[in-house]
Write an enzyme that holds these catalytic residues in place. Structure first.
Site, PDB file in Angstrom:
ATOM      1  N   ASP A   1       0.875  -1.169   0.000  1.00  0.00           N
ATOM      2  CA  ASP A   1       0.000   0.000   0.000  1.00  0.00           C
ATOM      3  C   ASP A   1       0.914   1.221   0.000  1.00  0.00           C
ATOM      4  O   ASP A   1       2.136   1.085   0.143  1.00  0.00           O
ATOM      5  CB  ASP A   1      -0.880  -0.015   1.267  1.00  0.00           C
ATOM      6  CG  ASP A   1      -1.772   1.219   1.379  1.00  0.00           C
ATOM      7  OD1 ASP A   1      -2.409   1.579   0.373  1.00  0.00           O
ATOM      8  OD2 ASP A   1      -1.822   1.839   2.461  1.00  0.00           O
ATOM      9  N   SER A   2       0.308   2.404  -0.091  1.00  0.00           N
ATOM     10  CA  SER A   2       1.108   3.623  -0.028  1.00  0.00           C
ATOM     11  C   SER A   2       1.595   3.912   1.394  1.00  0.00           C
ATOM     12  O   SER A   2       2.501   4.699   1.582  1.00  0.00           O
ATOM     13  CB  SER A   2       0.263   4.804  -0.502  1.00  0.00           C
ATOM     14  OG  SER A   2      -0.900   4.887   0.300  1.00  0.00           O
TER      15      SER A   2
ATOM     16  N   TYR B   1      -0.759   8.080  -2.554  1.00  0.00           N
ATOM     17  CA  TYR B   1      -0.924   7.628  -3.945  1.00  0.00           C
ATOM     18  C   TYR B   1      -2.144   8.298  -4.583  1.00  0.00           C
ATOM     19  O   TYR B   1      -2.189   8.491  -5.789  1.00  0.00           O
ATOM     20  CB  TYR B   1      -1.134   6.110  -3.992  1.00  0.00           C
ATOM     21  CG  TYR B   1       0.138   5.280  -3.968  1.00  0.00           C
ATOM     22  CD1 TYR B   1       1.361   5.830  -3.637  1.00  0.00           C
ATOM     23  CD2 TYR B   1       0.077   3.924  -4.283  1.00  0.00           C
ATOM     24  CE1 TYR B   1       2.509   5.039  -3.604  1.00  0.00           C
ATOM     25  CE2 TYR B   1       1.213   3.135  -4.262  1.00  0.00           C
ATOM     26  CZ  TYR B   1       2.428   3.691  -3.922  1.00  0.00           C
ATOM     27  OH  TYR B   1       3.547   2.918  -3.906  1.00  0.00           O
ATOM     28  N   GLY B   2      -3.133   8.586  -3.743  1.00  0.00           N
ATOM     29  CA  GLY B   2      -4.392   9.133  -4.263  1.00  0.00           C
ATOM     30  C   GLY B   2      -4.226  10.432  -5.022  1.00  0.00           C
ATOM     31  O   GLY B   2      -5.087  10.827  -5.798  1.00  0.00           O
TER      32      GLY B   2
ATOM     33  N   CYS C   1      -4.312  -1.651  -1.820  1.00  0.00           N
ATOM     34  CA  CYS C   1      -4.490  -0.221  -2.026  1.00  0.00           C
ATOM     35  C   CYS C   1      -5.476  -0.072  -3.176  1.00  0.00           C
ATOM     36  O   CYS C   1      -5.276  -0.659  -4.249  1.00  0.00           O
ATOM     37  CB  CYS C   1      -3.135   0.387  -2.400  1.00  0.00           C
ATOM     38  SG  CYS C   1      -3.201   2.097  -2.949  1.00  0.00           S
ATOM     39  N   ASN C   2      -6.527   0.692  -2.956  1.00  0.00           N
ATOM     40  CA  ASN C   2      -7.514   0.879  -4.028  1.00  0.00           C
ATOM     41  C   ASN C   2      -6.941   1.682  -5.184  1.00  0.00           C
ATOM     42  O   ASN C   2      -7.215   1.393  -6.343  1.00  0.00           O
ATOM     43  CB  ASN C   2      -8.743   1.617  -3.490  1.00  0.00           C
ATOM     44  CG  ASN C   2      -9.739   0.679  -2.846  1.00  0.00           C
ATOM     45  OD1 ASN C   2     -10.678   0.247  -3.478  1.00  0.00           O
ATOM     46  ND2 ASN C   2      -9.521   0.352  -1.588  1.00  0.00           N
TER      47      ASN C   2
ATOM     48  N   GLU D   1      -3.195   9.077   8.687  1.00  0.00           N
ATOM     49  CA  GLU D   1      -1.737   8.953   8.783  1.00  0.00           C
ATOM     50  C   GLU D   1      -1.200   9.816   9.930  1.00  0.00           C
ATOM     51  O   GLU D   1      -0.138   9.549  10.470  1.00  0.00           O
ATOM     52  CB  GLU D   1      -1.059   9.334   7.458  1.00  0.00           C
ATOM     53  CG  GLU D   1      -1.373   8.380   6.307  1.00  0.00           C
ATOM     54  CD  GLU D   1      -0.520   7.104   6.303  1.00  0.00           C
ATOM     55  OE1 GLU D   1       0.435   7.013   7.078  1.00  0.00           O
ATOM     56  OE2 GLU D   1      -0.850   6.188   5.523  1.00  0.00           O
TER      57      GLU D   1
ATOM     58  N   CYS E   1     -10.850   2.865   0.114  1.00  0.00           N
ATOM     59  CA  CYS E   1      -9.455   3.226   0.320  1.00  0.00           C
ATOM     60  C   CYS E   1      -9.075   2.430   1.549  1.00  0.00           C
ATOM     61  O   CYS E   1      -9.801   2.440   2.547  1.00  0.00           O
ATOM     62  CB  CYS E   1      -9.315   4.720   0.585  1.00  0.00           C
ATOM     63  SG  CYS E   1      -7.666   5.173   1.186  1.00  0.00           S
ATOM     64  N   THR E   2      -7.958   1.724   1.470  1.00  0.00           N
ATOM     65  CA  THR E   2      -7.658   0.782   2.557  1.00  0.00           C
ATOM     66  C   THR E   2      -7.303   1.505   3.857  1.00  0.00           C
ATOM     67  O   THR E   2      -7.229   0.872   4.909  1.00  0.00           O
ATOM     68  CB  THR E   2      -6.533  -0.192   2.140  1.00  0.00           C
ATOM     69  OG1 THR E   2      -5.425   0.562   1.654  1.00  0.00           O
ATOM     70  CG2 THR E   2      -7.023  -1.142   1.068  1.00  0.00           C
ATOM     71  N   HIS E   3      -7.081   2.818   3.800  1.00  0.00           N
ATOM     72  CA  HIS E   3      -6.880   3.564   5.050  1.00  0.00           C
ATOM     73  C   HIS E   3      -8.191   3.718   5.830  1.00  0.00           C
ATOM     74  O   HIS E   3      -8.177   3.734   7.061  1.00  0.00           O
ATOM     75  CB  HIS E   3      -6.367   4.975   4.751  1.00  0.00           C
ATOM     76  CG  HIS E   3      -4.912   5.056   4.452  1.00  0.00           C
ATOM     77  ND1 HIS E   3      -4.349   4.466   3.350  1.00  0.00           N
ATOM     78  CD2 HIS E   3      -3.897   5.669   5.120  1.00  0.00           C
ATOM     79  CE1 HIS E   3      -3.045   4.733   3.350  1.00  0.00           C
ATOM     80  NE2 HIS E   3      -2.756   5.447   4.410  1.00  0.00           N
TER      81      HIS E   3
END
Ligand code: DGL
Length: 269
Positions: free
Chosen positions: A13-14, A45-46, A76-77, A154, A186-188
């Site tokens: 993922d990012s 990344y988004g 990561c989407n 984050e 979004c995996t976050h």
């Protein structure tokens, strides 16, 4: 290259968001060893171009394969949305993504009014409306870029006023009217699922995306004969391209105290 069931599963993922998928996968498949890579040097990344995301995704996947990965999970989407074709064309091991399992789940639910929250990269790719139109042609799909959520997460602001205000801002958006199924694409975002659920009307179904994804990937690995029969002797391995104490702290909240994050500077800067 011939892949066997012995090796670890590579995920990336990012940043720390993909740990939501890693945790669900570790619970579902306790015999497996995970190799996780968070590209914190390039976060978010988004906000990156598809070309940049594709090149990061390929570099990380090759790094994970060098470390013995038997399969890659794009946790990561944004990368699943724009880099999957490149990874599948360039790599000779199976590559799984986080979008198809969600689309299949919504299809099984015969979902009619779907809301998708994602990064700008995911939303601009149009991947969710496109894939959903193939299986649920009469459903209404409303996609919304919700870019403020990644920095909040984050920054380890997982609950409290700031998170509540950002969630409320997005929930009040007119596109959310009538949404019956909300996908945190979004995996976050699952890291603040409780904060989101608390403000949602009770009739809205908030999908448990990490579990849906882990179940689907476990099934596919099983079908491909890639699941271990005995516990892997080595512990999971978690690396980031740019280490900070804050990432280490958030990673512990998300994966558990046992996580030990190290820096692997694969970009050579
Ligand atoms: N976790 C990532 C995703 O699923 C992206 C967050 C970001 O780096 O923008 O899209």
């Amino acid at each position: 290259m011939k892949t066997t069931s012995d090796g670890p599963i590579g995920l990336f993922d990012s940043g720390v968001g993909g740990l939501t998928v890693a945790r669900a996968l570790a619970r579902k498949l306790p015999h497996e060893r995970l190799l996780y890579f968070g590209d914190t040097a390039h976060l978010p990344y988004g906000e990156k171009s598809p070309e940049a995301i594709r090149s990061y995704a390929l570099g990380i996947s090759r790094h994970l394969i060098e470390q013995g990965a038997k399969a890659i999970v794009v946790a990561c989407n944004s990368a699943s949305a724009v880099a999957l074709d490149v990874l599948q064309a360039e790599l000779d091991i199976p590559v799984y993504n986080v979008i198809d399992p969600v689309v299949a789940h919504l299809h099984r639910q015969n979902a009619k009014h779907i809301g998708i929250w994602g990064t700008r990269a995911t939303v601009s790719s149009g991947i969710y409306p496109r894939k959903l139109a193939e299986v649920l042609p009469t459903s209404e799909v409303h996609t919304m870029a919700t870019p403020l959520l990644v920095p909040v997460i984050e920054e380890n602001l997982l609950r409290g006023e700031v998170t509540d205000a950002v969630v409320s801002l997005y929930l009040r958006d007119p596109r959310m009217q009538g949404v019956a199924h909300l996908v945190l694409a979004c995996t976050h975002y699952p890291l603040i699922a409780t904060q989101i659920a608390k403000q949602l009307e009770s009739k809205v179904n908030l999908l448990r995306v990490p579990t849906i994804v882990a179940n689907a990937i476990a099934r596919e690995l099983g079908d491909a004969g890639l699941l271990r029969q005995t516990p892997h002797p080595e512990p999971h391995h978690f690396a980031v391209s740019d280490y900070t104490d804050s990432f280490a702290k958030v990673s512990r909240i998300f994966f558990g105290k046992g996580i030990h994050l190290i820096e692997e500077n694969i970009w050579g800067a």
